[in-house]
Design a protein around this motif. Structure first.
Motif, PDB file in Angstrom:
ATOM      1  N   CYS A   1      -8.283   0.804  -2.450  1.00  0.00           N
ATOM      2  CA  CYS A   1      -8.066   2.105  -1.826  1.00  0.00           C
ATOM      3  C   CYS A   1      -8.657   2.095  -0.416  1.00  0.00           C
ATOM      4  O   CYS A   1      -9.736   1.533  -0.195  1.00  0.00           O
TER       5      CYS A   1
ATOM      6  N   THR B   1       6.758   7.675   2.362  1.00  0.00           N
ATOM      7  CA  THR B   1       5.945   8.816   2.784  1.00  0.00           C
ATOM      8  C   THR B   1       6.494   9.380   4.087  1.00  0.00           C
ATOM      9  O   THR B   1       6.876   8.619   4.980  1.00  0.00           O
TER      10      THR B   1
ATOM     11  N   PHE C   1      -3.915  -3.724   4.017  1.00  0.00           N
ATOM     12  CA  PHE C   1      -4.022  -2.341   4.472  1.00  0.00           C
ATOM     13  C   PHE C   1      -4.145  -2.222   5.991  1.00  0.00           C
ATOM     14  O   PHE C   1      -4.543  -1.168   6.493  1.00  0.00           O
TER      15      PHE C   1
ATOM     16  N   ALA D   1      -2.525   0.820   7.620  1.00  0.00           N
ATOM     17  CA  ALA D   1      -3.181   2.114   7.415  1.00  0.00           C
ATOM     18  C   ALA D   1      -4.151   2.399   8.559  1.00  0.00           C
ATOM     19  O   ALA D   1      -4.219   3.526   9.073  1.00  0.00           O
TER      20      ALA D   1
ATOM     21  N   GLU E   1      -9.121   4.881   2.986  1.00  0.00           N
ATOM     22  CA  GLU E   1      -8.935   6.190   3.601  1.00  0.00           C
ATOM     23  C   GLU E   1      -9.012   6.009   5.112  1.00  0.00           C
ATOM     24  O   GLU E   1     -10.012   5.500   5.630  1.00  0.00           O
TER      25      GLU E   1
ATOM     26  N   TRP F   1      -4.750   5.851   0.953  1.00  0.00           N
ATOM     27  CA  TRP F   1      -3.791   4.840   0.520  1.00  0.00           C
ATOM     28  C   TRP F   1      -4.376   4.075  -0.664  1.00  0.00           C
ATOM     29  O   TRP F   1      -5.602   3.946  -0.790  1.00  0.00           O
TER      30      TRP F   1
ATOM     31  N   PRO G   1       0.833  -1.209   0.000  1.00  0.00           N
ATOM     32  CA  PRO G   1       0.000   0.000   0.000  1.00  0.00           C
ATOM     33  C   PRO G   1       0.868   1.260   0.000  1.00  0.00           C
ATOM     34  O   PRO G   1       1.896   1.326   0.675  1.00  0.00           O
ATOM     35  N   LEU G   2       0.437   2.259  -0.766  1.00  0.00           N
ATOM     36  CA  LEU G   2       1.145   3.525  -0.894  1.00  0.00           C
ATOM     37  C   LEU G   2       0.207   4.664  -0.538  1.00  0.00           C
ATOM     38  O   LEU G   2      -0.971   4.644  -0.897  1.00  0.00           O
ATOM     39  N   VAL G   3       0.717   5.667   0.155  1.00  0.00           N
ATOM     40  CA  VAL G   3      -0.065   6.888   0.378  1.00  0.00           C
ATOM     41  C   VAL G   3      -0.069   7.679  -0.926  1.00  0.00           C
ATOM     42  O   VAL G   3       0.974   7.865  -1.555  1.00  0.00           O
TER      43      VAL G   3
END
Length: 377
Positions: free
Chosen positions: A154, A277, A171, A174, A156, A162, A54-56
């Motif tokens: 995705c 990040t 995730f 996150a 949030e 993310w 996962p990426l921001v």
């Protein structure tokens, strides 16, 4: 938990800072220069890390209202970040399902309930559903429900959005990290400014700069160095991520305070979210930097300045503009990013085979260990 109360981890770092000397025990460590200079290594990182975890992609504050969208090209594919009519965030491929045309151009935020392809005017809702096809009679049997925008996973959470290219990405982090960010009310901030820097350095050199406090009093001697205490820093790990705290020069006994407002004024918290990040929490505003590697010696860094609320007066606007230019331009760009570029030039020369890390730089080695662990999977 009240959204404005520090977490147990934040309190623990503050208590550790109050217990001087804050030098971390340990030994000298190293990082091979090849980790920053080899194109093959960069390709492996793209495949094993950026294509899988996962990426921001943005702060929630970038899309503060329903029916908003913004194109994003930093991660190698044309992406489209949206907030639909119900307030849910999505990440789609920014590609019309008709003939593959880029759906939304540019990089600015768009406010519209529908997004219209510039080629043949096929239109999509901000939820990705195909809404309209001009001359629909010429597409016999077409099922619009089957031709929505291609969506990526995705999440949030805690004020960050993310996404992941890999459908199997986990995730959980996150949501775990969101508890810390709720203490800063990250989700309630206003996005004051954003700017993308093109840095001619390996992405890990930029991350390295935010994983140690050794440089602060020296590289930043004429800017933020006078506000922070040399070597008074603590850090811990949250899975592959790191959380650090640096005591401010005027902190004193405030480091041991149980009052959250006093504590925030005494400490600059920084979060290094794996892989690329950085979240810097200053006493009155927050900077979010998202690293988007482009080559072994080039990275785009998008910097967002988040403030408690939109400026209501000209005086407030001028204040935040000064803060933005001071930190984004005068500190990050002119000092941190420039140091990364100078480091890339030196390492590429072959003059040294490995870097040397002291005990105030141990976070760098932990970060590179996390990179190596992901590459080995």
């Amino acid at each position: 938990m009240n959204a404005r109360e520090p977490t147990a981890g934040q309190r623990a770092l503050a208590r550790a800072l109050a217990m001087e000397p804050a030098d971390e025990p340990g030994a000298i460590a190293n990082v091979d220069a090849a980790a920053y200079t080899e194109p093959a290594r960069f390709a492996a990182e793209q495949a094993a890390i950026f294509a899988r975890v996962p990426l921001v992609i943005a702060p929630s504050a970038l899309l503060p209202e329903h029916n908003m969208a913004v194109p994003h090209d930093g991660f190698g594919k044309p992406l489209l970040l949206t907030r639909d009519g119900d307030g849910t965030a999505h990440v789609f491929l920014n590609v019309c399902r008709h003939r593959g045309t880029r759906l939304v151009e540019g990089s600015d935020v768009v406010r519209a309930p529908q997004l219209v392809c510039p080629y043949h005017a096929w239109s999509y809702g901000t939820d990705g559903a195909l809404a309209g096809v001009p001359r629909g009679d010429t597409f016999p049997g077409l099922c619009k429900a089957d031709l929505g925008l291609r969506e990526l996973r995705c999440v949030e959470a805690g004020g960050l959005i993310w996404f992941a290219f890999d459908e199997g990405a986990d995730f959980a982090d996150a949501h775990m990290l969101a508890r810390d960010f709720e203490a800063f009310d990250l989700a309630g901030q206003h996005c004051f400014r954003r700017r993308t820097h093109d840095v001619r350095a390996n992405w890990k050199l930029v991350m390295d700069a935010f994983l140690e406090s050794y440089h602060v009093a020296r590289l930043h001697a004429g800017t933020i160095g006078r506000f922070l205490r040399d070597g008074v820093a603590r850090a811990d790990a949250i899975g592959p991520h790191q959380r650090s705290a640096v005591g401010r020069a005027a902190a004193g006994e405030a480091l041991a305070s149980s009052d959250w407002a006093v504590l925030r004024a005494a400490i600059t918290f920084t979060y290094q979210l794996f892989p690329g990040t950085i979240l810097v929490v200053s006493p009155d505003y927050i900077n979010l930097m998202i690293l988007m590697p482009q080559a072994h010696d080039r990275v785009l860094v998008e910097d967002f300045m988040l403030i408690p609320q939109a400026p209501a007066t000209d005086k407030a606007l001028a204040h935040w503009e000064r803060s933005w230019e001071f930190l984004d331009g005068g500190v990050f760009a002119a000092e941190d990013f420039r140091a990364a570029e100078l480091g890339q030039q030196g390492l590429a020369s072959g003059a040294i085979e490995r870097t040397v890390l002291g005990t105030l730089e141990s976070g760098i080695r932990r970060f590179h260990d996390a990179v190596e662990a992901q590459l080995a999977r």
